[in-house]
Design a protein around this motif. Structure first.
Motif, PDB file in Angstrom:
ATOM      1  N   SER A 190       0.849  -1.195   0.000  1.00 52.30           N
ATOM      2  CA  SER A 190       0.000   0.000   0.000  1.00 52.30           C
ATOM      3  C   SER A 190       0.883   1.244   0.000  1.00 52.30           C
ATOM      4  O   SER A 190       1.735   1.395   0.882  1.00 52.30           O
ATOM      5  N   PRO A 191       0.712   2.138  -0.955  1.00 50.55           N
ATOM      6  CA  PRO A 191       1.548   3.350  -0.995  1.00 50.55           C
ATOM      7  C   PRO A 191       1.344   4.206   0.256  1.00 50.55           C
ATOM      8  O   PRO A 191       0.218   4.427   0.698  1.00 50.55           O
ATOM      9  N   CYS A 192       2.431   4.671   0.858  1.00 53.65           N
ATOM     10  CA  CYS A 192       2.351   5.579   2.004  1.00 53.65           C
ATOM     11  C   CYS A 192       3.651   6.376   2.088  1.00 53.65           C
ATOM     12  O   CYS A 192       4.707   5.817   2.414  1.00 53.65           O
ATOM     13  N   MET A 193       3.568   7.647   1.797  1.00 47.56           N
ATOM     14  CA  MET A 193       4.745   8.507   1.798  1.00 47.56           C
ATOM     15  C   MET A 193       5.344   8.615   3.205  1.00 47.56           C
ATOM     16  O   MET A 193       6.566   8.579   3.371  1.00 47.56           O
ATOM     17  N   PHE A 194       4.487   8.727   4.219  1.00 48.80           N
ATOM     18  CA  PHE A 194       4.978   8.936   5.577  1.00 48.80           C
ATOM     19  C   PHE A 194       5.677   7.691   6.124  1.00 48.80           C
ATOM     20  O   PHE A 194       6.720   7.798   6.777  1.00 48.80           O
ATOM     21  N   ARG A 195       5.112   6.534   5.846  1.00 46.13           N
ATOM     22  CA  ARG A 195       5.774   5.287   6.257  1.00 46.13           C
ATOM     23  C   ARG A 195       7.123   5.158   5.577  1.00 46.13           C
ATOM     24  O   ARG A 195       8.139   4.860   6.233  1.00 46.13           O
ATOM     25  N   ASP A 196       7.153   5.386   4.279  1.00 46.36           N
ATOM     26  CA  ASP A 196       8.395   5.196   3.525  1.00 46.36           C
ATOM     27  C   ASP A 196       9.461   6.210   3.924  1.00 46.36           C
ATOM     28  O   ASP A 196      10.657   5.892   3.970  1.00 46.36           O
ATOM     29  N   MET A 197       9.052   7.425   4.230  1.00 51.33           N
ATOM     30  CA  MET A 197      10.013   8.426   4.708  1.00 51.33           C
ATOM     31  C   MET A 197      10.612   7.991   6.046  1.00 51.33           C
ATOM     32  O   MET A 197      11.818   8.136   6.283  1.00 51.33           O
ATOM     33  N   THR A 198       9.766   7.431   6.909  1.00 49.59           N
ATOM     34  CA  THR A 198      10.245   6.967   8.212  1.00 49.59           C
ATOM     35  C   THR A 198      11.201   5.799   8.055  1.00 49.59           C
ATOM     36  O   THR A 198      12.246   5.731   8.718  1.00 49.59           O
ATOM     37  N   LEU A 199      10.864   4.853   7.182  1.00 49.50           N
ATOM     38  CA  LEU A 199      11.744   3.703   6.948  1.00 49.50           C
ATOM     39  C   LEU A 199      13.105   4.176   6.426  1.00 49.50           C
ATOM     40  O   LEU A 199      14.149   3.667   6.863  1.00 49.50           O
ATOM     41  N   ALA A 200      13.080   5.127   5.492  1.00 45.57           N
ATOM     42  CA  ALA A 200      14.344   5.638   4.950  1.00 45.57           C
ATOM     43  C   ALA A 200      15.151   6.338   6.030  1.00 45.57           C
ATOM     44  O   ALA A 200      16.384   6.174   6.119  1.00 45.57           O
ATOM     45  N   SER A 201      14.461   7.118   6.862  1.00 43.60           N
ATOM     46  CA  SER A 201      15.158   7.843   7.931  1.00 43.60           C
ATOM     47  C   SER A 201      15.780   6.879   8.946  1.00 43.60           C
ATOM     48  O   SER A 201      16.890   7.112   9.438  1.00 43.60           O
ATOM     49  N   ASP A 202      15.063   5.794   9.232  1.00 43.48           N
ATOM     50  CA  ASP A 202      15.544   4.803  10.198  1.00 43.48           C
ATOM     51  C   ASP A 202      16.463   3.757   9.569  1.00 43.48           C
ATOM     52  O   ASP A 202      16.913   2.832  10.257  1.00 43.48           O
ATOM     53  N   LYS A 203      16.699   3.885   8.245  1.00 43.25           N
ATOM     54  CA  LYS A 203      17.515   2.905   7.509  1.00 43.25           C
ATOM     55  C   LYS A 203      16.965   1.488   7.682  1.00 43.25           C
ATOM     56  O   LYS A 203      17.713   0.519   7.871  1.00 43.25           O
ATOM     57  N   LEU A 204      15.649   1.394   7.613  1.00 39.34           N
ATOM     58  CA  LEU A 204      14.956   0.106   7.734  1.00 39.34           C
ATOM     59  C   LEU A 204      14.384  -0.240   6.365  1.00 39.34           C
ATOM     60  O   LEU A 204      13.532   0.483   5.837  1.00 39.34           O
ATOM     61  N   SER A 205      14.877  -1.328   5.765  1.00 38.55           N
ATOM     62  CA  SER A 205      14.391  -1.710   4.436  1.00 38.55           C
ATOM     63  C   SER A 205      12.938  -2.172   4.518  1.00 38.55           C
ATOM     64  O   SER A 205      12.453  -2.569   5.586  1.00 38.55           O
ATOM     65  N   LYS A 206      12.265  -2.130   3.386  1.00 37.30           N
ATOM     66  CA  LYS A 206      10.880  -2.613   3.364  1.00 37.30           C
ATOM     67  C   LYS A 206      10.821  -4.104   3.701  1.00 37.30           C
ATOM     68  O   LYS A 206       9.890  -4.562   4.359  1.00 37.30           O
ATOM     69  N   ARG A 207      11.813  -4.828   3.259  1.00 37.80           N
ATOM     70  CA  ARG A 207      11.861  -6.262   3.572  1.00 37.80           C
ATOM     71  C   ARG A 207      11.996  -6.478   5.076  1.00 37.80           C
ATOM     72  O   ARG A 207      11.315  -7.325   5.673  1.00 37.80           O
ATOM     73  N   GLU A 208      12.869  -5.709   5.723  1.00 33.38           N
ATOM     74  CA  GLU A 208      13.048  -5.847   7.167  1.00 33.38           C
ATOM     75  C   GLU A 208      11.795  -5.362   7.907  1.00 33.38           C
ATOM     76  O   GLU A 208      11.405  -5.945   8.927  1.00 33.38           O
ATOM     77  N   TYR A 209      11.176  -4.312   7.385  1.00 30.98           N
ATOM     78  CA  TYR A 209       9.920  -3.831   7.973  1.00 30.98           C
ATOM     79  C   TYR A 209       8.862  -4.936   7.961  1.00 30.98           C
ATOM     80  O   TYR A 209       8.179  -5.170   8.964  1.00 30.98           O
ATOM     81  N   MET A 210       8.729  -5.639   6.845  1.00 36.65           N
ATOM     82  CA  MET A 210       7.735  -6.718   6.757  1.00 36.65           C
ATOM     83  C   MET A 210       8.112  -7.881   7.664  1.00 36.65           C
ATOM     84  O   MET A 210       7.241  -8.539   8.252  1.00 36.65           O
ATOM     85  N   ARG A 211       9.389  -8.150   7.789  1.00 39.50           N
ATOM     86  CA  ARG A 211       9.816  -9.207   8.715  1.00 39.50           C
ATOM     87  C   ARG A 211       9.430  -8.844  10.141  1.00 39.50           C
ATOM     88  O   ARG A 211       8.962  -9.691  10.915  1.00 39.50           O
ATOM     89  N   ARG A 212       9.608  -7.583  10.495  1.00 42.41           N
ATOM     90  CA  ARG A 212       9.227  -7.136  11.833  1.00 42.41           C
ATOM     91  C   ARG A 212       7.715  -7.166  12.015  1.00 42.41           C
ATOM     92  O   ARG A 212       7.213  -7.473  13.102  1.00 42.41           O
TER      93      ARG A 212
END
Length: 379
Positions: free
Chosen positions: A335-357
């Motif tokens: 699901s597209p979300c600019m705020f989530r993706d900005m936070t992931l980039a800021s925290d250096k958390l990949s989308k793959r790692e985010y889904m694992r979490r």
């Protein structure tokens, strides 16, 4: 390259399952040699069905004599099964034996012989009239008390128990699933017939058992449909040829490596199962979350507290730029979300790692939702 446990996180009978692709039993066809020819592309296999007492062995002979279908015929089930189990011992495939018997004692005799070497699958699936008359197969779906008694007897032997069912035969598949969970079953192997993923979702929302979806799963899209509605594995029977199995194994491995959660559910607002609570936002508006919480008997306050407790000290706890100040409330990466993706980039958390979490969060939520094991009689 990830190893199998990192990729799928699947363990059955204390063995890592290398892929969520399994072979289902077909009487007279699926034996150890059949499995060994396909071992490179499957994680588990259920050989059989095997008749294990005199009434079911006589039923198997009757079925074979009629020419209706093949059957495994022998006079000594212990010897016959022992030879098959020996062949599978070093195969790298988690072995299950699909058994047809008419009493708890028939099943425990097999468990006494082989201990925890294999998964014991109670065949509550066969619809051949002689097997039903012998008190096996679909007889158990019409007589769930007898099925519960078999499961309880096997679990008293400290073995891993699967139950193969066909949906739409018992009066209430969800009630049956809860009764089998209460009796101690570990796995529910579900032939969905023509019921589709909605029925699977209902069963997943009723119990925390490992679910294997069966019937008509021959392509990746169908496989993902089952996995996204609650299945942990899928199984194939008639179309379990090497090419089909290899294709499914390769496709789900690529998906897992790319996405981080191989059987991630659809979001609740898009028809997802209870695991999708991990993607839900704060309960502040009318949406499918509210009736879902009502069904599981959880207040909004309990839900918020449960979720925030679960992410404490993890990368999902933070997220000041997200809608609700924490990644705990953020949606799926599809699901597209600019705020989530900005936070992931800021925290250096990949989308793959985010889904694992998010998967880890889902596992924690499921443990809490299904904390109270029902009595097998109450279902």
């Amino acid at each position: 390259m990830m190893d199998a446990f990192e990729r799928f996180g699947l363990i059955i009978n204390d063995h890592v399952v290398k892929t969520p692709v399994a072979i289902a039993s077909m009487a007279g066809i699926v034996d150890a040699r059949y499995v060994l020819e396909r071992k490179n592309h499957i994680g588990a296999a259920f050989i059989g069905g095997y008749a294990i007492d005199r009434p079911t062995m006589d039923a198997a002979k009757e079925i074979a004599a009629r020419g209706e279908r093949k059957e495994f015929l022998y006079d000594d089930p212990i010897a016959a099964l022992g030879a098959e189990i020996e062949l599978l011992r070093d195969s790298g495939v988690v072995a299950g034996i699909n058994l047809r018997g008419g009493s708890p004692e028939a099943f425990t005799a097999i468990a006494d012989a082989f201990g925890d070497e294999v998964v014991y699958e109670v065949d509550a699936h066969c619809r051949q009239a002689p097997m039903i008359a012998a008190g096996a197969g679909e007889y158990y779906l019409k007589n769930p008390g007898a099925l519960v008694a078999v499961v309880k007897a096997l679990k008293a032997k400290n073995v891993t128990v699967s139950v193969k069912i066909r949906v739409g035969v018992s009066g209430d598949d969800q009630k049956l699933a809860r009764a089998l969970w209460g009796a101690g079953a570990d796995i529910l192997h579900v032939d969905l017939m023509d019921a589709g993923s909605a029925k699977l979702r209902q069963i997943r929302n009723s119990c925390p058992l490992m679910l294997i979806a069966n019937n008509g799963i021959t392509g990746f899209d169908r496989m993902r449909e089952m996995l996204s509605h609650g299945a942990d594995l899928v199984s194939l029977a008639r179309q379990s040829d090497v090419g089909t199995l290899a294709g499914l194994d390769a496709a789900i491995s690529r998906f897992a490596d790319d996405e981080g959660w191989y059987n991630s559910p659809k979001q609740l607002c898009r028809g997802g199962d209870i695991r999708a609570l991990t993607f839900c936002c704060m309960p502040v508006k009318e949406c499918p979350l509210l009736p879902a919480l009502k069904r599981i008997g959880m207040s909004k306050e309990e839900y918020v507290r449960m979720k925030m407790d679960a992410v404490k000290g993890t990368p999902l706890e933070a997220g000041p730029n997200t809608c609700f100040g924490s990644l705990a409330w953020c949606c799926k990466t599809s699901s597209p979300c600019m705020f989530r993706d900005m936070t992931l980039a800021s925290d250096k958390l990949s989308k793959r790692e985010y889904m694992r979490r998010k998967r880890e969060l889902s596992d924690t939520l499921m443990t809490r939702v299904f904390h109270d094991v029902p009595s097998p009689e109450s279902g």
